[in-house]
Design a protein around this motif. Structure first.
Motif, PDB file in Angstrom:
ATOM      1  N   ALA A 269      49.025  45.042  79.088  1.00  0.00           N
ATOM      2  CA  ALA A 269      47.658  44.509  79.098  1.00  0.00           C
ATOM      3  C   ALA A 269      46.744  45.336  78.202  1.00  0.00           C
ATOM      4  O   ALA A 269      45.898  44.792  77.478  1.00  0.00           O
ATOM      5  N   ALA A 270      46.945  46.651  78.226  1.00  0.00           N
ATOM      6  CA  ALA A 270      46.130  47.523  77.372  1.00  0.00           C
ATOM      7  C   ALA A 270      46.434  47.264  75.896  1.00  0.00           C
ATOM      8  O   ALA A 270      45.517  47.253  75.057  1.00  0.00           O
ATOM      9  N   GLU A 271      47.714  47.055  75.571  1.00  0.00           N
ATOM     10  CA  GLU A 271      48.083  46.727  74.190  1.00  0.00           C
ATOM     11  C   GLU A 271      47.447  45.407  73.753  1.00  0.00           C
ATOM     12  O   GLU A 271      46.949  45.290  72.629  1.00  0.00           O
TER      13      GLU A 271
ATOM     14  N   VAL B 248      43.712  42.647  70.232  1.00  0.00           N
ATOM     15  CA  VAL B 248      42.686  41.617  70.014  1.00  0.00           C
ATOM     16  C   VAL B 248      41.393  42.254  69.485  1.00  0.00           C
ATOM     17  O   VAL B 248      40.766  41.735  68.552  1.00  0.00           O
ATOM     18  N   ALA B 249      41.034  43.390  70.066  1.00  0.00           N
ATOM     19  CA  ALA B 249      39.831  44.088  69.594  1.00  0.00           C
ATOM     20  C   ALA B 249      39.992  44.536  68.144  1.00  0.00           C
ATOM     21  O   ALA B 249      39.060  44.422  67.343  1.00  0.00           O
ATOM     22  N   ALA B 250      41.186  45.028  67.793  1.00  0.00           N
ATOM     23  CA  ALA B 250      41.433  45.478  66.420  1.00  0.00           C
ATOM     24  C   ALA B 250      41.426  44.306  65.446  1.00  0.00           C
ATOM     25  O   ALA B 250      40.924  44.417  64.324  1.00  0.00           O
TER      26      ALA B 250
ATOM     27  N   PRO C  77      40.291  53.843  60.520  1.00  0.00           N
ATOM     28  CA  PRO C  77      39.837  54.727  61.605  1.00  0.00           C
ATOM     29  C   PRO C  77      39.883  54.037  62.965  1.00  0.00           C
ATOM     30  O   PRO C  77      40.223  54.667  63.975  1.00  0.00           O
ATOM     31  N   ASN C  78      39.573  52.760  62.988  1.00  0.00           N
ATOM     32  CA  ASN C  78      39.596  52.024  64.257  1.00  0.00           C
ATOM     33  C   ASN C  78      41.013  51.902  64.797  1.00  0.00           C
ATOM     34  O   ASN C  78      41.250  52.047  65.995  1.00  0.00           O
ATOM     35  N   ALA C  79      41.983  51.648  63.904  1.00  0.00           N
ATOM     36  CA  ALA C  79      43.377  51.528  64.340  1.00  0.00           C
ATOM     37  C   ALA C  79      43.924  52.871  64.812  1.00  0.00           C
ATOM     38  O   ALA C  79      44.622  52.950  65.834  1.00  0.00           O
TER      39      ALA C  79
END
Length: 259
Positions: free
Chosen positions: A228-230, A235-237, A205-207
């Motif tokens: 930058a958004a990617e 990193v967050a994922a 779900p997060n991805a």
């Protein structure tokens, strides 16, 4: 019978059905309001992994109710402006919603009904479904983001054809143009989206949420901004629990168990 939005939970999928049989499922502010509420609930409910939007009785949506629009001509312009703003909020909510939205289209999707389809992340349509931006046939211009989406999805000449000629387009042609994901036999347009929703429900779900956010971000970002958004999303994922479970499951040759 009044216009209403029927809501049904099917396992991890929320199915929203536009029901306004006397007007071929024409849209109404009551439907917008009900959708806002249902989508807000779905966004907060971790057990809901996807949302399907469809229409009752073999018709997706006839767009705006012309009798109601004609009546609004005798009322202050602010009445119609407020109605469209409510529709716009619905469209924006679909785009920003963290869960994937799937349109299941049987029969006609006309005017704002077509705009609604274009706001969804996936489109599954019956082979006899018809899509039409017929505003020009009644002296009007598109609303609900229809012109925005078609102008971005298609070459200028094709967007001009669909909106200035206002002729119906079948599901097969929209599939060739990349707007419809899957074409299915008549009567099966809700079956395949249910399978697709189940498939998406097995993914992280997060991805899924992060990918949808990146797709939205890419619409107006420069390459540098999007890279930058990617980076930030990746990193967050990676440091999210789903990232750890997904990588571990792959290395251990087992199915991941996302919570």
């Amino acid at each position: 019978m009044t216009a209403q939005l029927l809501s049904e939970r099917v396992d991890s999928t929320l199915v929203l059905t536009i029901s306004n049989p006397e007007a071929r499922n024409a849209l109404h502010p009551d439907i917008y309001a009900a959708s806002h509420e249902a989508l807000e609930v779905a966004a907060r409910d971790d057990a809901i992994r996807a949302v399907i939007i469809t229409g009752a009785d073999g018709v997706f949506c006839a767009g705006g109710n012309l009798n109601r629009l004609l009546g609004n001509r005798a009322r202050p312009r602010s009445v119609q402006e407020e109605s469209i703003e409510t529709l716009n909020h619905w469209i924006e909510t679909l785009h920003a919603h963290p869960k994937p939205i799937i349109a299941a289209v049987e029969g006609p999707a006309a005017g704002a009904g077509f705009s609604l389809v274009l706001a969804c992340d996936f489109v599954v349509a019956a082979s006899d479904a018809r899509f039409v931006m017929a505003y020009v046939k009644v002296g009007l211009t598109p609303d609900g983001g229809g012109s925005y989406e078609l102008a971005r999805m298609l070459p200028r000449q094709l967007a001009s054809e669909m909106m200035m000629e206002g002729k119906p387009v079948d599901a097969a042609r929209l599939a060739q143009l990349g707007i419809v994901n899957r074409v299915v036999p008549p009567g099966q347009a809700l079956v395949e989206p249910t399978r697709l929703a189940e498939q998406l429900g097995r993914e992280s779900p997060n991805a899924v949420r992060g990918i949808k956010a990146l797709i939205n971000h890419a619409q107006n970002a420069t390459l540098t901004e999007h890279l930058a958004a990617e980076r930030d999303s990746f990193v967050a994922a990676l440091h999210h629990a789903d990232g750890g479970e997904g990588i571990s499951a792959f290395l251990e040759k087992r199915k991941p168990n996302y919570r």
